[in-house]
Structures are given as C-alpha cells and as structure tokens.
Design an enzyme around this catalytic site. Sequence first.
Site, short mmCIF file in Angstrom:
data_model
loop_
_atom_site.label_atom_id
_atom_site.label_comp_id
_atom_site.label_asym_id
_atom_site.label_seq_id
_atom_site.Cartn_x
_atom_site.Cartn_y
_atom_site.Cartn_z
N HIS A 169 0.89 -1.14 0.17
CA HIS A 169 -0.18 0.06 0.05
C HIS A 169 0.82 1.14 -0.01
O HIS A 169 0.79 2.11 -0.75
CB HIS A 169 -0.91 -0.05 1.29
CG HIS A 169 -1.90 1.06 1.17
ND1 HIS A 169 -3.18 0.95 0.92
CD2 HIS A 169 -1.72 2.38 1.66
CE1 HIS A 169 -3.86 2.05 1.22
NE2 HIS A 169 -2.86 3.02 1.53
N GLU A 170 1.91 1.23 0.98
CA GLU A 170 2.72 2.40 1.08
C GLU A 170 3.63 2.57 -0.16
O GLU A 170 3.71 3.74 -0.56
CB GLU A 170 3.50 2.62 2.35
CG GLU A 170 2.60 2.61 3.45
CD GLU A 170 1.54 3.58 3.55
OE1 GLU A 170 1.83 4.73 3.17
OE2 GLU A 170 0.72 3.31 4.38
N ASP B 142 -7.95 7.61 2.11
CA ASP B 142 -7.25 8.24 0.74
C ASP B 142 -8.47 8.69 -0.14
O ASP B 142 -8.59 9.59 -0.84
CB ASP B 142 -6.46 6.97 0.15
CG ASP B 142 -5.34 6.60 0.93
OD1 ASP B 142 -4.85 7.79 1.70
OD2 ASP B 142 -4.64 5.48 0.93
N HIS C 139 1.88 4.21 -3.07
CA HIS C 139 1.76 6.01 -2.77
C HIS C 139 2.79 6.25 -3.28
O HIS C 139 2.89 7.45 -4.16
CB HIS C 139 1.44 6.16 -1.27
CG HIS C 139 0.04 6.02 -0.76
ND1 HIS C 139 -1.03 6.63 -1.53
CD2 HIS C 139 -0.49 5.51 0.33
CE1 HIS C 139 -2.16 6.16 -0.71
NE2 HIS C 139 -1.70 5.57 0.26
#
Length: 226
Positions: free
Chosen positions: A4-5, A82, A8
């Site tokens: 996930h990170e 988000d 980003h």
Amino acid sequence: TAYHEAGHAIVGRLMPEHDPVYKVSIIPRGRALGVTMFLPEEDRYSHSRRFIISSICSLFGGRIAEEITLGKDGVTTGASNDIQRATKMARRMVTQWGLSERMGPLMYDEAEEEVFLGRSAGQNHLSVSGETAKQIDEEVRSIIDECYGTAKRILEENLDKLHMMADALMHYETIDSDQIDDIMAGKEPREPSDWGGTSGGDSSAKKTEEKADTKSSPIGGPAGEH
C-alpha cells in the site's frame, strides 16, 4: 501495508507535478498502519490543476497496489481515508476552484469544511438545480476515473519496483530518499544510514525519528496513511 505505502510512493514519484517522496514507513502510528511522507520543496500558496491531479493519483496508489498484488477480493479498508481525501479534492476542483472545463469557472458551493461523499436522502449540499448537480457528480466521477486509471497504469508499468520497495519495507521498516532513489533506478536499495542489521532494524530509534518528521499534505491531512 508495505505494498500500500509503496504504491503511494511510486505513483507520487512518477507524476509530473508532485512533492518529492522523502520517507516511507510501515511502523504503525496511532490508527495508521504505515505512512508515506512527501516534503514540499517550497511554500505553496496556490496549486495548479496538474499538482492536484498528481495528488489524487498518488492517493489512489495504495489501493491500486493492493488490488494488483492481492486481487480485487484482497483489497482492504485501509484506503478509506485516501478515497475520502481524493473525492473531496475532485469535488472542490469542480465546485469551488473552477478547474473543470465542463462546469467552467463558477462557484457552485461555498462550504469549506464539508466532505462531499454524495447526498443523502432529503439533503442537498449544493444550491443548484438537479440537472447541474448531476453534471457535477458526473464530472467528479470523470476526474476520479481518470486519476485511478493513470495510477493503475503507472504501477502496472513499474511492477518490479513495487515488489522491490515492498520487500525493502518489510526488511527495513522505514526507507528514505536514498533507498527510494535506488529502487526507482532499478537497483537494490542500499542500507539505511541508521540500519542496525538486526531484524526490523533499530525500531525504537526510528519510531522516535518518525514522530519528529511526520509531514502533512499541503492540500490537507496526513500524506498517504494506510
């Protein structure tokens, strides 16, 4: 969380106008399981349409990374913040900032703090006709769909970097701009300068550092929390 990170970070790094990614961490803080931090190069008093589009794309990078690696049924609820922030930015582009060609440079809503996620029965947050409200919704959807598609294309084209960054996060827990530079160049990331060589690294030191270094997105809210 690592994927996930990483999603980003990679999308933010490759968008045409975005604050530089300077740190990515999967050390939990509060209710966030991880965070991607962007460091503005200068104070901003206004934002271009390109900058806002880049920010929305980066916000969707986390969810898309989960979808690519875990499948649609494996996507988690970690992207809820988000999605909220991306939707708010897209709607403000249309209703407040005059950044929609279809709707033109008109003010359709004056609310500053309202987060628009749709209108409930009996409520109408916009003092406009039903047809205009429908056009606004369609334009917001168009912006979101365009950004989602752009972010997905970027991650699919850089899948090797997505895996490499997630692996680095699993190993080091926190990576900074040096490791990110290595990964984006297609190289194995160097060890972080404060890496202790033990499993998970010097977690206590990094937790202290992370609390001190947390930045906020210039448009509002933490930058890329999961």
